[in-house]
Enzyme design. Structure first.
Site, mmCIF file in Angstrom:
data_model
loop_
_atom_site.group_PDB
_atom_site.id
_atom_site.type_symbol
_atom_site.label_atom_id
_atom_site.label_comp_id
_atom_site.label_asym_id
_atom_site.label_seq_id
_atom_site.Cartn_x
_atom_site.Cartn_y
_atom_site.Cartn_z
ATOM 1 N N ASN A 208 0.847 -1.197 0.000
ATOM 2 C CA ASN A 208 0.000 0.000 0.000
ATOM 3 C C ASN A 208 0.881 1.246 0.000
ATOM 4 O O ASN A 208 2.102 1.155 -0.021
ATOM 5 C CB ASN A 208 -0.948 -0.017 1.201
ATOM 6 C CG ASN A 208 -0.190 -0.124 2.505
ATOM 7 O OD1 ASN A 208 0.597 0.757 2.841
ATOM 8 N ND2 ASN A 208 -0.402 -1.207 3.235
ATOM 9 N N ASP A 277 -4.123 -6.248 4.878
ATOM 10 C CA ASP A 277 -5.141 -7.105 5.479
ATOM 11 C C ASP A 277 -5.154 -8.498 4.860
ATOM 12 O O ASP A 277 -5.607 -9.448 5.477
ATOM 13 C CB ASP A 277 -6.525 -6.463 5.313
ATOM 14 C CG ASP A 277 -6.672 -5.249 6.218
ATOM 15 O OD1 ASP A 277 -6.102 -5.264 7.319
ATOM 16 O OD2 ASP A 277 -7.344 -4.271 5.823
ATOM 17 N N LYS A 287 8.889 -17.128 -10.749
ATOM 18 C CA LYS A 287 8.195 -15.969 -11.335
ATOM 19 C C LYS A 287 6.999 -16.450 -12.174
ATOM 20 O O LYS A 287 7.144 -17.354 -13.004
ATOM 21 C CB LYS A 287 9.176 -15.192 -12.208
ATOM 22 C CG LYS A 287 8.605 -13.920 -12.759
ATOM 23 C CD LYS A 287 9.603 -13.199 -13.630
ATOM 24 C CE LYS A 287 8.894 -12.072 -14.356
ATOM 25 N NZ LYS A 287 9.438 -11.827 -15.668
ATOM 26 N N PHE A 321 -4.254 3.326 14.835
ATOM 27 C CA PHE A 321 -4.584 4.305 13.807
ATOM 28 C C PHE A 321 -5.764 3.757 13.023
ATOM 29 O O PHE A 321 -5.956 2.545 12.954
ATOM 30 C CB PHE A 321 -3.390 4.536 12.865
ATOM 31 C CG PHE A 321 -2.413 5.553 13.393
ATOM 32 C CD1 PHE A 321 -1.664 5.290 14.528
ATOM 33 C CD2 PHE A 321 -2.246 6.782 12.762
ATOM 34 C CE1 PHE A 321 -0.766 6.221 15.029
ATOM 35 C CE2 PHE A 321 -1.354 7.725 13.251
ATOM 36 C CZ PHE A 321 -0.611 7.453 14.389
ATOM 37 N N LYS A 335 -13.329 0.524 15.662
ATOM 38 C CA LYS A 335 -12.006 -0.101 15.817
ATOM 39 C C LYS A 335 -11.540 0.011 17.261
ATOM 40 O O LYS A 335 -10.943 -0.920 17.815
ATOM 41 C CB LYS A 335 -10.983 0.539 14.875
ATOM 42 C CG LYS A 335 -11.182 0.088 13.436
ATOM 43 C CD LYS A 335 -10.264 0.766 12.443
ATOM 44 C CE LYS A 335 -10.725 0.403 11.030
ATOM 45 N NZ LYS A 335 -10.128 1.187 9.978
ATOM 46 N N LYS A 339 -10.983 -3.508 19.091
ATOM 47 C CA LYS A 339 -9.582 -3.905 19.339
ATOM 48 C C LYS A 339 -9.135 -3.581 20.768
ATOM 49 O O LYS A 339 -7.961 -3.700 21.092
ATOM 50 C CB LYS A 339 -8.656 -3.232 18.314
ATOM 51 C CG LYS A 339 -9.047 -3.549 16.854
ATOM 52 C CD LYS A 339 -7.997 -3.115 15.855
ATOM 53 C CE LYS A 339 -8.549 -3.214 14.437
ATOM 54 N NZ LYS A 339 -7.511 -3.272 13.410
HETATM 55 N N1 CTP Z 1 -3.824 -3.380 12.094
HETATM 56 C C1 CTP Z 1 -3.126 -4.478 12.546
HETATM 57 N N2 CTP Z 1 -3.153 -5.641 11.843
HETATM 58 C C2 CTP Z 1 -3.867 -5.749 10.712
HETATM 59 C C3 CTP Z 1 -4.610 -4.630 10.251
HETATM 60 C C4 CTP Z 1 -4.569 -3.464 10.968
HETATM 61 O O1 CTP Z 1 -2.462 -4.382 13.583
HETATM 62 N N3 CTP Z 1 -3.872 -6.888 10.051
HETATM 63 C C5 CTP Z 1 -3.797 -2.133 12.888
HETATM 64 C C6 CTP Z 1 -3.171 -0.956 12.190
HETATM 65 O O2 CTP Z 1 -1.787 -0.869 12.489
HETATM 66 C C7 CTP Z 1 -3.953 0.207 12.739
HETATM 67 C C8 CTP Z 1 -5.319 -0.366 13.062
HETATM 68 O O3 CTP Z 1 -5.128 -1.772 13.130
HETATM 69 O O4 CTP Z 1 -3.412 0.696 13.950
HETATM 70 C C9 CTP Z 1 -6.381 -0.042 12.059
HETATM 71 O O5 CTP Z 1 -5.957 -0.338 10.760
HETATM 72 P P1 CTP Z 1 -6.880 -0.010 9.506
HETATM 73 O O6 CTP Z 1 -6.177 -0.455 8.273
HETATM 74 O O7 CTP Z 1 -7.378 1.397 9.603
HETATM 75 O O8 CTP Z 1 -8.146 -0.891 9.767
HETATM 76 P P2 CTP Z 1 -8.465 -2.417 9.705
HETATM 77 O O9 CTP Z 1 -8.551 -2.917 11.100
HETATM 78 O O10 CTP Z 1 -7.530 -3.127 8.784
HETATM 79 O O11 CTP Z 1 -9.943 -2.392 9.130
HETATM 80 P P3 CTP Z 1 -10.474 -1.992 7.661
HETATM 81 O O12 CTP Z 1 -9.375 -2.342 6.711
HETATM 82 O O13 CTP Z 1 -11.678 -2.820 7.527
HETATM 83 O O14 CTP Z 1 -10.779 -0.522 7.712
#
Ligand code: CTP
Length: 399
Positions: A208, A277, A287, A321, A335, A339
């Site tokens: 990303n 995610d 490859k 975050f 969240k 969490k």
């Molecule tokens: N995070 C994490 N592990 C993951 C995904 C997210 O620890 N696999 C943590 C990120 O570091 C951040 C928080 O969770 O502090 C929220 O991440 P974000 O990408 O905003 O949300 P998600 O929980 O992934 O939810 P969504 O993608 O559905 O918005």
């Protein structure tokens, strides 16, 4: 960063004296007022005019100068300093200071100051390793002088070893730390930053747009404020902040392993990383060739690291975050609850001046007790400090 601070800079006679000119420039750029004292030997290497031009202030050289002495020059200088820096500091200066000798303007002013003193020694490696010199350093450290260790490299004398003056930027960073209130002393802050990379095959990956800037800014700010900092970082091009322990990782699974390994020692956890995610369900060992007309990637879910930490957080303060593109407040609060966090930093990453790979951020802080605080558009450094102000004041869970 150093706005309104008065720095007295002593320059000794060593080849590194030329680097002190750049140091003055950086101090002035950061907003500090700089008053330079040069020893007689320093003037053999660089002229006072250089420092006068860069600092915009007269350069002090003589202990008994009729004009400067009108206000008892060395005492006025000693009293004026918020911080007294000597860069480069020679073995001679360190030796004099450690033994209470004051026979020129610099050593006399150093003896008279009540400001914190930062000494940045630079010399030949054999001089540096000489036990007499080392004893002098130890003596100074024991009574509260701050020493910035020289770095290893090619020395002007032809030897290679420890003895080079650190880069001016590193001296500025240490200056900043010494002038920052140590309100996070005693804390161990675990920070995550950057993106993760999920391999598809040996040459391709999913990732990303995260640059890591926000997390690196948090790590640096926490360290400047006295915390011990462990930074688990995905792939980024950013320089490692001074004094921060970095654990480099690539994938979400590696990040999880690194975070869980360092979690027990943390008192505060700030998860700024943009964790992928999903990861490819299979990683091709070779490859992938383009012979097919279409390629469907099958993805499987990565573990949610933060949610896992939330389940076993104990007395740690846990900050997440939330990167959103819609319904910022609602999604972020979800969240926070799901969490088991104490604070969420929410940003709408679709807004200009916020989110991924830009210098600034616009964030909303959501607290567990329902409080909400909107911050204006700020540099990521400033956001980091405001965030840490709030984290410092969070109640410790379970107390
Ligand atoms: N995070 C994490 N592990 C993951 C995904 C997210 O620890 N696999 C943590 C990120 O570091 C951040 C928080 O969770 O502090 C929220 O991440 P974000 O990408 O905003 O949300 P998600 O929980 O992934 O939810 P969504 O993608 O559905 O918005």
């Amino acid at each position: 960063m150093l706005q309104g601070k008065k720095i007295v800079l002593g320059v000794c006679g060593g080849i590194a004296a030329y680097k002190a000119a750049e140091l003055v420039r950086l101090y002035v750029k950061a907003g500090a007022e700089v008053f330079v004292i040069m020893t007689a030997a320093a003037r053999e290497f660089v002229t006072p005019l250089t420092f006068q031009t860069l600092s915009g202030n007269p350069v002090h050289t003589e202990l008994f100068n009729l004009i400067q002495e009108r206000e008892i020059g060395h005492i006025a200088l000693a009293d004026r300093a918020d911080l007294f820096v000597v860069a480069p500091a020679t073995a001679n200066l360190i030796g004099k200071l450690a033994n209470g000798l004051a026979d020129d303007l610099l050593s006399t002013t150093l003896m008279a100051t009540r400001a914190p003193v930062l000494l940045a020694p630079a010399m030949n490696v054999n001089m540096y390793e000489n036990p007499v010199y080392q004893q002098n350093e130890a003596k100074l450290r024991a009574v509260g002088y701050h020493l910035l260790a020289p770095v290893t490299g090619f020395l002007a004398c032809g030897w290679e070893g420890k003895g080079k003056l650190p880069e001016p930027a590193a001296i500025v960073e240490e200056t900043l730390r010494l002038l920052t209130p140590q309100d996070l002393a005693g804390e161990t802050v675990l920070v995550t930053a950057g993106p993760t990379r999920e391999d598809i095959d040996p040459v391709r990956y999913l990732s990303n747009r995260s640059s890591g800037r926000m997390g690196f800014a948090v790590a640096r700010a926490a360290r400047l404020r006295g915390a011990r900092v462990v930074l688990v970082a995905g792939p980024t091009a950013l320089p490692v902040p001074a004094g921060v322990e970095v654990v480099p990782v690539t994938s979400a699974q590696q990040m999880r392993a690194a975070v869980l390994a360092r979690f027990p020692e943390a008192t505060i956890v700030i998860k700024a990383a943009a964790v992928a995610d999903f990861r490819p369900a299979q990683q091709a060992p070779q490859k992938i060739k383009k012979k097919e007309a279409e390629l469907v990637l099958s993805l499987e879910k990565n573990p949610d690291i933060l949610a896992e930490l939330g389940g076993e957080k104990g007395g740690r303060r846990l900050v997440g975050f939330a990167a959103e593109t819609a319904d910022l407040g609602e999604n972020a609060r979800k969240k926070l609850m799901e969490k088991n966090l104490d604070l969420v930093v929410a940003n709408d990453v679709s807004r200009e001046g916020a989110g991924f790979d830009v210098e600034t951020n616009i964030v909303r802080l959501l607290f567990r007790d329902g409080r909400v605080e909107d911050l204006p558009q700020l540099s990521k450094e400033e956001v980091a400090h405001r965030l840490l102000d709030r984290v410092r004041d969070l109640p410790v869970p379970g107390q």
